[in-house]
Design an enzyme around this catalytic site. Structure first.
Site, PDB file in Angstrom:
ATOM      1  N   GLY A  94     -13.287 -22.049  -5.843  1.00 49.17           N
ATOM      2  CA  GLY A  94     -11.922 -22.573  -5.863  1.00 49.17           C
ATOM      3  C   GLY A  94     -11.481 -23.050  -4.497  1.00 49.17           C
ATOM      4  O   GLY A  94     -12.262 -23.649  -3.752  1.00 49.17           O
ATOM      5  N   CYS A 140      -5.203  -9.851   3.122  1.00 48.11           N
ATOM      6  CA  CYS A 140      -6.315  -8.952   3.469  1.00 48.11           C
ATOM      7  C   CYS A 140      -7.588  -9.660   3.903  1.00 48.11           C
ATOM      8  O   CYS A 140      -8.051  -9.463   5.025  1.00 48.11           O
ATOM      9  CB  CYS A 140      -6.604  -8.046   2.287  1.00 48.11           C
ATOM     10  SG  CYS A 140      -5.148  -7.148   1.744  1.00 48.11           S
ATOM     11  N   VAL A 173       0.835  -1.198   0.000  1.00 48.36           N
ATOM     12  CA  VAL A 173       0.000   0.000   0.000  1.00 48.36           C
ATOM     13  C   VAL A 173       0.874   1.254   0.000  1.00 48.36           C
ATOM     14  O   VAL A 173       0.708   2.139  -0.844  1.00 48.36           O
ATOM     15  CB  VAL A 173      -0.963  -0.012   1.209  1.00 48.36           C
ATOM     16  CG1 VAL A 173      -1.677   1.321   1.347  1.00 48.36           C
ATOM     17  CG2 VAL A 173      -1.973  -1.146   1.059  1.00 48.36           C
ATOM     18  N   THR A 207      -5.223  -0.566   6.894  1.00 48.67           N
ATOM     19  CA  THR A 207      -6.568  -1.034   7.244  1.00 48.67           C
ATOM     20  C   THR A 207      -6.647  -1.163   8.760  1.00 48.67           C
ATOM     21  O   THR A 207      -6.016  -2.039   9.346  1.00 48.67           O
ATOM     22  CB  THR A 207      -6.851  -2.382   6.556  1.00 48.67           C
ATOM     23  OG1 THR A 207      -6.718  -2.176   5.156  1.00 48.67           O
ATOM     24  CG2 THR A 207      -8.249  -2.876   6.855  1.00 48.67           C
ATOM     25  N   LYS A 257      -7.594 -11.736   7.212  1.00 51.98           N
ATOM     26  CA  LYS A 257      -7.344 -10.825   8.332  1.00 51.98           C
ATOM     27  C   LYS A 257      -8.538  -9.912   8.579  1.00 51.98           C
ATOM     28  O   LYS A 257      -8.947  -9.698   9.722  1.00 51.98           O
ATOM     29  CB  LYS A 257      -6.099 -10.004   7.955  1.00 51.98           C
ATOM     30  CG  LYS A 257      -5.732  -8.886   8.840  1.00 51.98           C
ATOM     31  CD  LYS A 257      -4.347  -8.385   8.465  1.00 51.98           C
ATOM     32  CE  LYS A 257      -4.350  -7.290   7.433  1.00 51.98           C
ATOM     33  NZ  LYS A 257      -4.700  -5.968   7.896  1.00 51.98           N
TER      34      LYS A 257
HETATM   35  C1  UGA Z   1      -8.145  -7.493  -1.667  1.00 52.81           C
HETATM   36  C2  UGA Z   1      -9.232  -6.588  -2.284  1.00 52.81           C
HETATM   37  O1  UGA Z   1      -9.678  -7.136  -3.527  1.00 52.81           O
HETATM   38  C3  UGA Z   1      -8.690  -5.161  -2.510  1.00 52.81           C
HETATM   39  O2  UGA Z   1      -9.729  -4.332  -3.006  1.00 52.81           O
HETATM   40  C4  UGA Z   1      -8.174  -4.606  -1.180  1.00 52.81           C
HETATM   41  O3  UGA Z   1      -7.601  -3.325  -1.324  1.00 52.81           O
HETATM   42  C5  UGA Z   1      -7.100  -5.545  -0.642  1.00 52.81           C
HETATM   43  O4  UGA Z   1      -7.667  -6.874  -0.472  1.00 52.81           O
HETATM   44  C6  UGA Z   1      -6.632  -4.986   0.693  1.00 52.81           C
HETATM   45  O5  UGA Z   1      -7.441  -4.942   1.621  1.00 52.81           O
HETATM   46  O6  UGA Z   1      -5.495  -4.507   0.771  1.00 52.81           O
HETATM   47  P1  UGA Z   1      -6.014  -8.820  -2.642  1.00 52.81           P
HETATM   48  O7  UGA Z   1      -5.980  -9.496  -1.306  1.00 52.81           O
HETATM   49  O8  UGA Z   1      -4.769  -8.238  -3.196  1.00 52.81           O
HETATM   50  O9  UGA Z   1      -7.083  -7.599  -2.612  1.00 52.81           O
HETATM   51  O10 UGA Z   1      -6.512  -9.896  -3.693  1.00 52.81           O
HETATM   52  P2  UGA Z   1      -7.864 -10.286  -4.454  1.00 52.81           P
HETATM   53  O11 UGA Z   1      -7.615 -10.217  -5.902  1.00 52.81           O
HETATM   54  O12 UGA Z   1      -9.026  -9.575  -3.920  1.00 52.81           O
HETATM   55  O13 UGA Z   1      -7.964 -11.845  -4.048  1.00 52.81           O
HETATM   56  C7  UGA Z   1      -8.125 -12.256  -2.690  1.00 52.81           C
HETATM   57  C8  UGA Z   1      -8.304 -13.761  -2.623  1.00 52.81           C
HETATM   58  O14 UGA Z   1      -9.594 -14.139  -3.094  1.00 52.81           O
HETATM   59  C9  UGA Z   1      -7.304 -14.559  -3.466  1.00 52.81           C
HETATM   60  O15 UGA Z   1      -6.849 -15.661  -2.700  1.00 52.81           O
HETATM   61  C10 UGA Z   1      -8.122 -15.041  -4.651  1.00 52.81           C
HETATM   62  O16 UGA Z   1      -7.651 -16.250  -5.177  1.00 52.81           O
HETATM   63  C11 UGA Z   1      -9.491 -15.224  -4.001  1.00 52.81           C
HETATM   64  N1  UGA Z   1     -10.608 -15.157  -4.960  1.00 52.81           N
HETATM   65  C12 UGA Z   1     -10.884 -13.986  -5.607  1.00 52.81           C
HETATM   66  C13 UGA Z   1     -11.412 -16.270  -5.165  1.00 52.81           C
HETATM   67  O17 UGA Z   1     -11.195 -17.344  -4.568  1.00 52.81           O
HETATM   68  N2  UGA Z   1     -12.483 -16.176  -6.017  1.00 52.81           N
HETATM   69  C14 UGA Z   1     -12.776 -15.027  -6.675  1.00 52.81           C
HETATM   70  O18 UGA Z   1     -13.771 -15.016  -7.432  1.00 52.81           O
HETATM   71  C15 UGA Z   1     -11.957 -13.909  -6.469  1.00 52.81           C
END
Ligand code: UGA
Length: 436
Positions: free
Chosen positions: A253, A260, A11, A121, A263
């Protein structure tokens, strides 16, 4: 504007380099000297597309600096962003230790009016808490405003997200501070929402937890699909066309990982407890998420008739594609479950293998997916890197001992996999091809 960003994690660093690119004078501060040295040499301590280019450009044009001297950086700045880590404590609460430390140091360095912006956060109420801390530790009467400006960037596309946010949330106690932060974001020309402090703080948690809820919801549906012979990818597609639902974050999945969602869900449950507001809905989200990797390994065990003596190729170790981040990565739990039951793991990841090796030095780390699959009884796809979508499945099958492909992210077309001579098993998808 003169800005200081404290903390050079995902961030902080991305915020700092983007603000410099928008024409501000930015100092990024970190207490880790090695990190600061690395950054000064133009290299990024995190794997994130586009960051190094921005570091290079910012330094070259003289608008971006890196320092360990927080006090000096604060004195030189009008706006101070706090973007340090808030990892989970065993209770589920975020550890506010680093935020506290930074607030105290800011207090000691004040030399005039400053806006202190919480970008980390942090739980609802933290803005007031930071203001109280600074006021308590400052030498003289202080003139500060504390603003909550939560970050919504995703790892792997952090630079893009920072330049193109869906919204910018600014929680402030007065116009003066809110306007200044608005001015900073104005060049992005994105929707801005001005709120009070508490609402801004809750927007961040409520958003992340809602996305986690969507993922757990579709994972719960995927279990039902498996029993009922339906295909969750089609169910999700059909749901997603409804604009009130939307297609995003309905990818069934192995569950959500990363730094994030796990937590923030735990933290909002804990905040609910503090306010005597039961967040049972989020406990269910956690329960579904925790069960996904265990269920995945059960499928492998059942299909292979036990795991002892079996060789499993893991494709993908990072918690998601385009990152080398392993925080709460499903690969960790899956490896632990597989090896505990006597399976041999051969692993490959395009970016995270080296980090994973420090956790599991005894595994075989392959040079590519085909090397990982050599002699394997099963291939288990854990992270959906693009390069895995393009694999030559016939070539993969040819090097395997047994023909099982477990698709933990539903990236393959089952018919195509079967045509390559492999047995396909996804998440929430029928085992056998539909009979005509
Ligand atoms: C997440 C949020 O999407 C951001 O908007 C936020 O700023 C960030 O947390 C944060 O709080 O800093 P991030 O953790 O980088 O972002 O990743 P994501 O792309 O959101 O994926 C999170 C998890 O969800 C991954 O393990 C991904 O594989 C999983 N996921 C995502 C699924 O299992 N299914 C989905 O349809 C989408």
């Amino acid at each position: 504007m003169n800005i200081c960003v404290v903390g050079t994690g995902y961030v902080g660093l991305v915020t700092g380099v983007v603000f410099a690119d928008l024409g501000n004078e930015v100092v990024c501060v970190d207490k880790d000297e090695r990190k600061v040295e690395l950054l000064r040499s133009g290299r990024s301590p995190i794997y994130e597309p586009g960051v190094e280019e921005l570091i290079g450009r910012g330094m070259e044009e003289g608008r971006l600096r890196f320092s360990t001297d927080l006090a000096r950086a604060v004195r030189e700045s009008e706006v101070v962003f706090i973007a340090v880590g808030t990892p989970s404590l065993p209770s589920g609460d975020p550890d506010m230790g680093q935020v506290e430390q930074v607030a105290r140091e800011i207090a000691g360095a004040l030399n005039g009016y400053k806006i202190i912006v919480n970008k980390s956060t942090v739980p609802v109420g933290s803005g007031n808490y930071v203001r109280d801390l600074i006021t308590r530790y400052a030498a003289a009467d202080v003139d500060i405003d504390v603003v909550s400006n939560p970050e919504f960037l995703r790892e792997g596309q952090a630079v893009y997200d920072t330049f193109n946010p869906d919204r910018i949330v600014i929680g402030a106690t007065n116009q003066r501070a809110a306007m200044k932060i608005m001015e900073l974001y104005a060049p992005l020309e994105r929707p801005m929402l001005m709120t009070d402090l508490a609402s801004a703080e809750l927007i961040k948690y409520a958003s992340n937890c809602f996305l986690a809820l969507k993922i757990s919801y579709i994972n719960a549906i995927s279990r039902l699909c498996e029993k009922a012979g339906a295909d969750v990818t089609l169910v999700a597609k059909g749901m997603g066309y409804d604009q009130r639902i939307g297609a995003a974050f309905l990818q069934a999945g192995l569950g959500y990982g990363g730094s994030c969602f796990p937590k923030d869900v735990a933290a909002l449950i804990s905040t609910g407890d503090k306010y005597e507001c039961d967040m049972g809905i989020l406990r269910s989200v956690q329960k579904v998420n925790d069960a996904q990797p265990v269920h995945f390994v059960s499928k492998i065990r059942d299909t292979l008739g036990g795991l002892k003596g079996k060789t499993i190729a893991l494709l993908g170790l990072a918690f998601k594609p385009n990152t080398d981040d392993l925080r709460d990565a499903k690969s960790i739990e899956i490896t632990a479950l597989l090896t505990k039951e006597g399976a041999t793991v051969r692993a490959f990841d395009p970016a995270a293998a080296e980090r994973f090796e420090s956790l599991y030095p005894q595994l075989y780390y392959a040079a590519n997916a085909y090397d990982a699959a050599e002699g394997a009884d099963a291939v288990a796809l854990v992270t959906e890197w693009n390069e895995f979508k393009q694999l030559n499945l016939e070539r993969l099958r040819a090097v395997m001992r047994q023909p099982y492909l477990f698709d933990g992210r539903n990236i393959y077309n089952p018919a195509r996999v079967r045509a390559a001579g492999l047995v396909y098993e996804g998440i929430g998808r029928p085992r056998e091809p539909e009979r005509a």
